[in-house]
Design an enzyme around this catalytic site. Structure first.
Site, PDB file in Angstrom:
ATOM      1  N   ARG A  97       0.859  -1.189   0.000  1.00 48.15           N
ATOM      2  CA  ARG A  97       0.000   0.000   0.000  1.00 48.15           C
ATOM      3  C   ARG A  97       0.897   1.242   0.000  1.00 48.15           C
ATOM      4  NH1 ARG A  97      -2.945   3.016   4.798  1.00 48.15           N
ATOM      5  NH2 ARG A  97      -3.883   4.623   3.499  1.00 48.15           N
ATOM      6  N   HIS A 136      -2.879  10.902   0.934  1.00 49.11           N
ATOM      7  CA  HIS A 136      -2.333  10.662   2.269  1.00 49.11           C
ATOM      8  C   HIS A 136      -1.686  11.976   2.720  1.00 49.11           C
ATOM      9  CE1 HIS A 136      -1.058   7.196   5.077  1.00 49.11           C
ATOM     10  NE2 HIS A 136      -0.747   8.316   5.703  1.00 49.11           N
ATOM     11  N   GLU A 142      -7.482   8.391   6.442  1.00 45.05           N
ATOM     12  CA  GLU A 142      -7.787   8.990   7.743  1.00 45.05           C
ATOM     13  C   GLU A 142      -8.287  10.433   7.636  1.00 45.05           C
ATOM     14  OE1 GLU A 142      -4.587   8.435  10.498  1.00 45.05           O
ATOM     15  OE2 GLU A 142      -4.630   6.262  10.315  1.00 45.05           O
ATOM     16  N   ASN A 184      -7.546   1.528   9.938  1.00 48.09           N
ATOM     17  CA  ASN A 184      -6.241   1.830  10.541  1.00 48.09           C
ATOM     18  C   ASN A 184      -6.410   1.854  12.052  1.00 48.09           C
ATOM     19  OD1 ASN A 184      -5.587   2.310   7.885  1.00 48.09           O
ATOM     20  ND2 ASN A 184      -4.999   4.448   8.156  1.00 48.09           N
ATOM     21  N   TYR A 186      -4.248   1.823  15.942  1.00 47.56           N
ATOM     22  CA  TYR A 186      -3.019   1.830  16.751  1.00 47.56           C
ATOM     23  C   TYR A 186      -3.289   1.598  18.240  1.00 47.56           C
ATOM     24  CZ  TYR A 186      -0.714   3.294  12.524  1.00 47.56           C
ATOM     25  OH  TYR A 186      -0.236   3.300  11.249  1.00 47.56           O
ATOM     26  N   GLU A 246      -3.616  -0.228   8.165  1.00 40.71           N
ATOM     27  CA  GLU A 246      -2.462   0.210   8.958  1.00 40.71           C
ATOM     28  C   GLU A 246      -2.586  -0.352  10.359  1.00 40.71           C
ATOM     29  OE1 GLU A 246      -1.596   4.441   9.284  1.00 40.71           O
ATOM     30  OE2 GLU A 246      -1.994   4.716   7.144  1.00 40.71           O
TER      31      GLU A 246
HETATM   32  C1  FCB Z   1      -1.429   7.176  10.882  1.00 37.77           C
HETATM   33  C2  FCB Z   1      -1.003   7.716   9.538  1.00 37.77           C
HETATM   34  C3  FCB Z   1       0.321   7.194   9.053  1.00 37.77           C
HETATM   35  C4  FCB Z   1       1.322   7.072  10.183  1.00 37.77           C
HETATM   36  C5  FCB Z   1       0.720   6.368  11.379  1.00 37.77           C
HETATM   37  C6  FCB Z   1       1.662   6.186  12.525  1.00 37.77           C
HETATM   38  O1  FCB Z   1      -2.331   8.040  11.465  1.00 37.77           O
HETATM   39  O2  FCB Z   1      -1.961   7.390   8.561  1.00 37.77           O
HETATM   40  O3  FCB Z   1       0.771   8.038   8.021  1.00 37.77           O
HETATM   41  O4  FCB Z   1       1.853   8.290  10.486  1.00 37.77           O
HETATM   42  O5  FCB Z   1      -0.408   7.039  11.816  1.00 37.77           O
END
Ligand code: FCB
Length: 463
Positions: free
Chosen positions: A78, A122, A167, A295, A297, A369
């Site tokens: 990607r 992006h 995002e 995405n 985290y 992500e």
């Molecule tokens: C996301 C972004 C990516 C990267 C990660 C850690 O929010 O899409 O570009 O910076 O965080």
């Protein structure tokens, strides 16, 4: 599936990057300026005064980077297309040399047996369009569609999977409310107008891509937040509803259901009358998706107020709220954190996948992500023993695997990121790669997490 160590046979294993974070070469071959070039020049905005150069110099090193992807057994890659390489002024005349870079990239990926997955936006908006009003201006959505059509016509015979915007919450809120991302504005009205036009741009771009007649599958990459009320009180539950509204439903309801959530519009009535919405917009924004990119985290806990909470665990919630009405606060769970300070909690990924599977009506989901920053060092043996990162990946992939068992149509996973890169306001200080990059020499070293991931990608089983 009964073997909990194995993924479905056709599960897609990939890694992700973004143009501004890896390409470097910001003035090569007629590339125009983007809002991130401008933002990075403002003293104090980027840690260490870092800029988009040299990044990973991927613009010149893409053949050897693709060879690395092969070593990692990736089935898909990607990447994002830099709008200012294709349209240096954001619209008007195409810069063929810029488009040719992506043409070569796609061909080289296909020769290596790796599926190209392209993101159109992006975050590197051409500066000329920012000067003309940026995302708060409606025209930007139309210029985006024109850019999407141009790239679709050039690459759509070979790129089958497209993500329109990455995002949109970050673009709108970090860029227009908190001012910590380009273009660095701080205005609640601009934030909501930018939200609307990013989503409108998504819908128009999806239609433009499909009009090119290629074998196009279109989605977007959405960073759904897990917002959990800190406690059971009615106030905390209400705070979580409001935060979830602004952070998630403001984005997913228009795209997946064709309407803005009534409670959010009510919550935001002091900030905006939503007069930027025109007839037909919501229909365009909800153009059916072929897949949804997720995405993830870290989850967030929200409480209605800091009263009675340990001050060390509380931080402001300006990032989820627009300053109207009572404040919510973020509460840490006291879990281990990554180098970003983000708490590690894989149950968040499970929750996000379950919820989005329900909300998106059965379309394919991909984790587009997921990953983590840790302070890596290359040791005397020339390797990077990043067991913290490997553990993060394993825990999150086990959560993803459980989601598959629970019936989520999850078809693949993209690690963030292939390479260490320019982590926005954090510059080069935060390393997310499966591959370590020495920015002075551009030497690449596959980290232990990368070796582990390569084995998983090869066998489809936890090593
Ligand atoms: C996301 C972004 C990516 C990267 C990660 C850690 O929010 O899409 O570009 O910076 O965080």
């Amino acid at each position: 599936m009964n073997d909990s160590n194995a993924f479905p046979d056709d599960f897609l294993w990939g890694a992700a990057t973004a143009s501004f974070q890896i390409e470097g070469a910001t003035t090569a071959d007629g590339r125009g300026r983007s809002i991130w070039d401008t933002f990075a020049e403002i003293p104090g905005k980027i840690l260490g005064g870092d800029t988009g150069d040299p990044a990973d110099d991927h613009y010149h090193r893409y053949p050897s980077d693709i060879a690395l992807m092969r070593d990692l057994n990736l089935g898909a890659y990607r990447f994002s297309v830099a709008w200012p390489r294709v349209f240096p002024e954001g619209r008007g005349k195409v810069n063929q040399a810029g488009l040719d870079f992506y043409d070569r990239l796609v061909d080289t990926l296909l020769e290596a047996g790796i599926q190209p997955w392209a993101t159109l936006y992006h975050w590197d908006l051409p500066q000329a369009l920012e000067d003309a009003g940026g995302w708060p201006a409606r025209d930007t959505a139309h210029h985006f569609a024109e850019y999407a059509r141009t790239v679709g016509e050039a690459l759509g015979d070979r790129v089958t999977h497209w993500m329109t915007v990455n995002e949109p919450w970050c673009s709108a809120f970090l860029g227009h409310l908190e001012g910590v991302h380009a273009p660095g504005r701080r205005d609640a009205g601009d934030t909501l107008a930018a939200t609307h036009h990013l989503l409108l741009g998504h819908g128009l771009a999806a239609q433009a891509l499909r009009s090119t007649g290629g074998p196009t599958r279109v989605g977007l990459a959405h960073n759904q937040a897990v917002i959990r009320p800190h406690g059971p009180s009615a106030e905390d539950v209400r705070a979580a509803r409001r935060a979830d509204g602004v952070r998630n439903r403001l984005f997913t309801d228009p795209v997946l259901k064709g309407r803005y959530p009534a409670d959010v519009v009510r919550d935001l009535s002091e900030v905006s009358d939503f007069s930027f919405v025109r007839d037909g917009d919501l229909e365009t924004m909800s153009t059916p998706l072929d897949f949804l990119g997720v995405n993830f985290y870290s989850p967030e806990f929200v409480a209605a107020s800091a009263d009675g909470l340990d001050p060390a665990r509380v931080s402001g919630a300006g990032d989820v709220w627009l300053g109207a009405g009572p404040e919510e606060v973020h509460v840490s769970q006291g879990l281990p954190v990554t180098h970003m300070g983000w708490e590690v909690d894989p149950t968040g990924l499970y929750d996000v996948l379950l919820r989005l599977a329900g909300d998106s009506g059965g379309i394919d989901l991909y984790v587009t992500e997921n990953g983590c920053a840790f302070e890596d060092t290359v040791t005397a043996d020339g390797r990077v023993h990043d067991h913290d990162r490997r553990d993060y990946y394993e825990a999150h992939l086990r959560a993803a695997r459980e989601a598959v068992d629970a019936g989520v149509p999850l078809r693949g996973y993209f690690a963030w990121s292939l390479l260490d890169n320019f982590e926005w306001a954090w510059g080069y200080s935060r390393r997310f790669g499966l591959v370590h990059v020495d920015y002075a020499t551009q030497e690449r070293v596959v980290k232990d997490s990368g070796l582990w991931y390569a084995e998983l990608a090869r066998t489809g089983r936890f090593p």
